[in-house]
Design a protein around this motif. Structure first.
Motif, PDB file in Angstrom:
ATOM      1  N   TYR A 144     -14.337 -10.102 -11.017  1.00 58.01           N
ATOM      2  CA  TYR A 144     -14.612  -9.068 -11.633  1.00 58.01           C
ATOM      3  C   TYR A 144     -13.226  -8.538 -12.475  1.00 58.01           C
ATOM      4  CZ  TYR A 144     -14.998  -3.791 -11.460  1.00 58.01           C
ATOM      5  OH  TYR A 144     -14.952  -2.557 -11.883  1.00 58.01           O
ATOM      6  N   VAL A 145     -12.178  -8.712 -11.697  1.00 58.68           N
ATOM      7  CA  VAL A 145     -10.843  -8.244 -12.392  1.00 58.68           C
ATOM      8  C   VAL A 145     -10.837  -8.945 -13.847  1.00 58.68           C
ATOM      9  CG1 VAL A 145      -8.423  -8.525 -12.512  1.00 58.68           C
ATOM     10  CG2 VAL A 145      -9.616  -8.157 -10.219  1.00 58.68           C
TER      11      VAL A 145
ATOM     12  N   TYR B  12       4.716   5.361 -11.630  1.00 55.92           N
ATOM     13  CA  TYR B  12       3.529   4.743 -11.371  1.00 55.92           C
ATOM     14  C   TYR B  12       3.412   3.526 -12.333  1.00 55.92           C
ATOM     15  CZ  TYR B  12      -1.646   3.850 -10.573  1.00 55.92           C
ATOM     16  OH  TYR B  12      -2.648   2.995 -10.211  1.00 55.92           O
TER      17      TYR B  12
ATOM     18  N   LEU C   5     -10.264  -1.562  -7.080  1.00 56.55           N
ATOM     19  CA  LEU C   5     -10.860  -2.297  -8.200  1.00 56.55           C
ATOM     20  C   LEU C   5     -11.450  -1.112  -9.283  1.00 56.55           C
ATOM     21  CD1 LEU C   5     -12.862  -5.025  -6.580  1.00 56.55           C
ATOM     22  CD2 LEU C   5     -11.082  -5.529  -8.079  1.00 56.55           C
TER      23      LEU C   5
ATOM     24  N   LEU D  26      -8.558   0.044 -11.730  1.00 58.02           N
ATOM     25  CA  LEU D  26      -7.958  -1.206 -12.238  1.00 58.02           C
ATOM     26  C   LEU D  26      -7.129  -0.872 -13.569  1.00 58.02           C
ATOM     27  CD1 LEU D  26      -7.716  -4.140 -11.308  1.00 58.02           C
ATOM     28  CD2 LEU D  26      -9.577  -4.768 -12.787  1.00 58.02           C
ATOM     29  N   HIS D  27      -7.840  -0.275 -14.543  1.00 57.91           N
ATOM     30  CA  HIS D  27      -7.295   0.135 -15.808  1.00 57.91           C
ATOM     31  C   HIS D  27      -7.059   1.795 -15.934  1.00 57.91           C
ATOM     32  CE1 HIS D  27      -6.951  -4.069 -16.965  1.00 57.91           C
ATOM     33  NE2 HIS D  27      -8.153  -4.043 -16.507  1.00 57.91           N
TER      34      HIS D  27
ATOM     35  N   PHE E 146     -11.724   0.631   0.544  1.00 60.64           N
ATOM     36  CA  PHE E 146     -10.322   0.489  -0.121  1.00 60.64           C
ATOM     37  C   PHE E 146     -10.322  -0.631  -1.272  1.00 60.64           C
ATOM     38  CE2 PHE E 146      -5.757  -1.026  -0.469  1.00 60.64           C
ATOM     39  CZ  PHE E 146      -5.163  -0.012  -0.983  1.00 60.64           C
TER      40      PHE E 146
ATOM     41  N   VAL F   7     -13.913 -11.012  -6.461  1.00 59.75           N
ATOM     42  CA  VAL F   7     -13.149  -9.769  -6.850  1.00 59.75           C
ATOM     43  C   VAL F   7     -12.432 -10.484  -7.976  1.00 59.75           C
ATOM     44  CG1 VAL F   7     -10.996  -8.937  -6.149  1.00 59.75           C
ATOM     45  CG2 VAL F   7     -12.950  -8.651  -4.373  1.00 59.75           C
TER      46      VAL F   7
ATOM     47  N   LYS G  23       2.853  -0.359 -11.596  1.00 62.41           N
ATOM     48  CA  LYS G  23       1.699  -1.257 -12.060  1.00 62.41           C
ATOM     49  C   LYS G  23       2.158  -2.542 -13.101  1.00 62.41           C
ATOM     50  CE  LYS G  23      -2.128   0.404 -13.964  1.00 62.41           C
ATOM     51  NZ  LYS G  23      -3.224   1.312 -14.738  1.00 62.41           N
TER      52      LYS G  23
ATOM     53  N   ILE H 106      -0.316  14.183  -3.206  1.00 61.11           N
ATOM     54  CA  ILE H 106      -1.036  14.106  -4.645  1.00 61.11           C
ATOM     55  C   ILE H 106      -2.311  15.091  -4.326  1.00 61.11           C
ATOM     56  CG2 ILE H 106      -2.824  12.263  -5.567  1.00 61.11           C
ATOM     57  CD1 ILE H 106      -0.737  10.157  -4.576  1.00 61.11           C
TER      58      ILE H 106
ATOM     59  N   LEU I 229       2.428   6.634  -6.855  1.00 66.54           N
ATOM     60  CA  LEU I 229       1.507   7.358  -7.406  1.00 66.54           C
ATOM     61  C   LEU I 229       1.864   8.947  -7.260  1.00 66.54           C
ATOM     62  CD1 LEU I 229      -1.183   7.676  -9.062  1.00 66.54           C
ATOM     63  CD2 LEU I 229      -2.430   7.685  -6.788  1.00 66.54           C
TER      64      LEU I 229
ATOM     65  N   MET J  20      -4.729   1.067   9.633  1.00 70.18           N
ATOM     66  CA  MET J  20      -4.110  -0.239   9.011  1.00 70.18           C
ATOM     67  C   MET J  20      -2.683  -0.538   9.833  1.00 70.18           C
ATOM     68  SD  MET J  20      -2.662  -0.989   5.315  1.00 70.18           S
ATOM     69  CE  MET J  20      -1.361   0.240   5.144  1.00 70.18           C
TER      70      MET J  20
ATOM     71  N   VAL K 208       0.787  -1.382  -0.117  1.00 65.68           N
ATOM     72  CA  VAL K 208      -0.052  -0.009  -0.159  1.00 65.68           C
ATOM     73  C   VAL K 208       1.022   1.341  -0.018  1.00 65.68           C
ATOM     74  CG1 VAL K 208      -1.844   1.161   1.078  1.00 65.68           C
ATOM     75  CG2 VAL K 208      -1.845  -1.300   1.184  1.00 65.68           C
TER      76      VAL K 208
ATOM     77  N   GLU L 144       4.382   9.851 -13.342  1.00 62.86           N
ATOM     78  CA  GLU L 144       3.581   8.783 -14.082  1.00 62.86           C
ATOM     79  C   GLU L 144       4.571   7.781 -14.491  1.00 62.86           C
ATOM     80  OE1 GLU L 144       2.091  10.854 -17.410  1.00 62.86           O
ATOM     81  OE2 GLU L 144       1.088   9.192 -18.352  1.00 62.86           O
TER      82      GLU L 144
ATOM     83  N   LEU M 281      -6.809 -10.998   3.040  1.00 60.47           N
ATOM     84  CA  LEU M 281      -7.467  -9.803   3.389  1.00 60.47           C
ATOM     85  C   LEU M 281      -9.025 -10.162   3.736  1.00 60.47           C
ATOM     86  CD1 LEU M 281      -7.685  -6.632   3.849  1.00 60.47           C
ATOM     87  CD2 LEU M 281      -8.376  -6.472   1.485  1.00 60.47           C
ATOM     88  N   PHE M 282      -9.422 -10.860   2.909  1.00 63.86           N
ATOM     89  CA  PHE M 282     -10.751 -11.259   3.011  1.00 63.86           C
ATOM     90  C   PHE M 282     -11.093 -12.148   4.166  1.00 63.86           C
ATOM     91  CE2 PHE M 282     -11.645  -9.887  -1.446  1.00 63.86           C
ATOM     92  CZ  PHE M 282     -12.425  -8.763  -1.167  1.00 63.86           C
TER      93      PHE M 282
ATOM     94  N   HIS N 178     -13.020  -7.479 -16.397  1.00 63.66           N
ATOM     95  CA  HIS N 178     -12.566  -6.221 -16.835  1.00 63.66           C
ATOM     96  C   HIS N 178     -11.271  -6.268 -17.564  1.00 63.66           C
ATOM     97  CE1 HIS N 178     -16.192  -5.268 -14.411  1.00 63.66           C
ATOM     98  NE2 HIS N 178     -16.122  -3.988 -14.976  1.00 63.66           N
ATOM     99  N   GLY N 179     -10.986  -7.428 -18.177  1.00 62.99           N
ATOM    100  CA  GLY N 179      -9.651  -7.379 -18.946  1.00 62.99           C
ATOM    101  C   GLY N 179      -8.482  -7.673 -18.336  1.00 62.99           C
ATOM    102  N   GLY N 180      -8.687  -8.473 -17.254  1.00 63.19           N
ATOM    103  CA  GLY N 180      -7.406  -8.987 -16.459  1.00 63.19           C
ATOM    104  C   GLY N 180      -6.548  -7.704 -15.646  1.00 63.19           C
ATOM    105  N   ALA N 181      -5.953  -8.158 -14.879  1.00 65.80           N
ATOM    106  CA  ALA N 181      -5.133  -7.167 -14.112  1.00 65.80           C
ATOM    107  C   ALA N 181      -3.943  -6.489 -14.513  1.00 65.80           C
ATOM    108  CB  ALA N 181      -4.987  -7.903 -12.479  1.00 65.80           C
ATOM    109  N   ALA N 182      -3.319  -7.115 -15.867  1.00 70.37           N
ATOM    110  CA  ALA N 182      -2.187  -6.442 -16.169  1.00 70.37           C
ATOM    111  C   ALA N 182      -2.426  -5.260 -17.104  1.00 70.37           C
ATOM    112  CB  ALA N 182      -1.376  -7.607 -16.969  1.00 70.37           C
TER     113      ALA N 182
ATOM    114  N   TYR O 112      -2.863   7.153 -15.755  1.00 68.87           N
ATOM    115  CA  TYR O 112      -2.166   7.936 -14.397  1.00 68.87           C
ATOM    116  C   TYR O 112      -3.119   9.054 -13.964  1.00 68.87           C
ATOM    117  CZ  TYR O 112       1.248  10.478 -11.524  1.00 68.87           C
ATOM    118  OH  TYR O 112       1.855  11.164 -10.666  1.00 68.87           O
TER     119      TYR O 112
END
Lengths: 131, 134
Positions: free
Chosen positions: A123-124, A55, B53, B56-57, B48, A120, A59, B130, A48, B83, A41, A52, A78-79, A127-131, B60
């Protein structure tokens, strides 16, 4: 191991397996794993804030195969810690102390954590994967 | 009220009373803070996960603008503080339970506190940077 010479009380391997043992131990284990995950985190926020390119680099690492495996593990941790934590809060408030309720709520924590993790990641993927 | 009544009401050793270390001075402090931060993290944690989520895409600029929104920045700082606080309280119990060599135990207990404070401060500074820079 203790640096004392006192005799030790029986440990886990002595007792018959019960689901409550597992939920208790896994609650601790996921707690430690999530404490390590706090670094992710912080890293995300710092990257971020840094710009740019920074970040995009973050990613890229998070979306790489090892990154995704870690993210998957952390999401379940976490869950699980969340579901079982709510269970513990309810028990702290005095609910669910019958043995049958204790066993049932243990299984409920496990199943709910798996369901939430699957939701979760479904959902990922949708929406087109996480990469 | 006679002197006898006073004796019956407080059975603690006189030295214990003088030091003010009797029960409920700070004994449940750790336990209670762990529960309060847990309750906060149930709500903040779900928020969070939902926020991550949504990003996700996101590119920046979108990710930065999302974090910069006042409510998001506020909740993000609250999440990070709860946390790290919760993590330190939990790790403290684990270390106290399993590390039986006193000097290693103390070193670890101090180390996790240093790390958690650094992590929390770094996160808060990042969010502020930020949120406050255009």
């Amino acid at each position: 191991m203790a640096d004392t010479q006192r005799p030790l009380s029986p440990h886990v391997q002595i007792y018959k397996w019960q689901v409550q043992m597992t939920t208790s131990i896994v609650h601790r284990a996921t707690g430690v794993a999530l404490a390590v995950g706090t670094l992710l985190v912080v890293a995300g926020l710092l990257h971020l804030a840094a710009g740019e390119a920074s970040y995009a680099h973050f990613k890229e690492i998070a979306g790489s195969p090892p990154g995704l495996i870690l993210l998957f593990g952390w999401s379940w941790a976490l869950f699980y810690h969340l579901c079982n934590g709510v269970r513990h809060l309810l028990q702290d408030a005095g609910f669910g102390f019958e043995i049958a309720q204790f066993v049932r709520s243990s299984w409920l924590s496990i199943v709910a954590s798996i369901v939430l993790t699957v939701l979760v990641w479904a959902y990922v993927l949708m929406h087109g994967g996480a990469a | 009220m006679s002197a006898r009544d006073v004796v019956v009401k407080d059975r603690r050793n006189a030295l214990k009373i003088a030091r003010g270390l009797g029960s409920s001075q700070s004994g449940v402090g750790h336990w209670w803070t762990q529960r309060v931060t847990a309750a906060a993290l149930v709500l903040l944690g779900l928020w969070f996960v939902a926020t991550v989520l949504c990003l996700l895409h996101a590119d920046y600029a979108t990710a930065r603008a999302t974090v910069a929104r006042p409510w998001n920045a506020l909740l993000l700082i609250a999440f990070v503080l709860a946390m790290f606080w919760h993590a330190v309280l939990g790790l403290q119990v684990v270390i106290e339970d399993y590390v039986h060599t006193r000097w290693k135990e103390v070193v670890l207990l101090v180390a996790i506190k240093f790390l958690a404070v650094l992590g929390a401060l770094a996160s808060v500074l990042a969010v502020l940077r930020i949120a406050l820079t255009p």
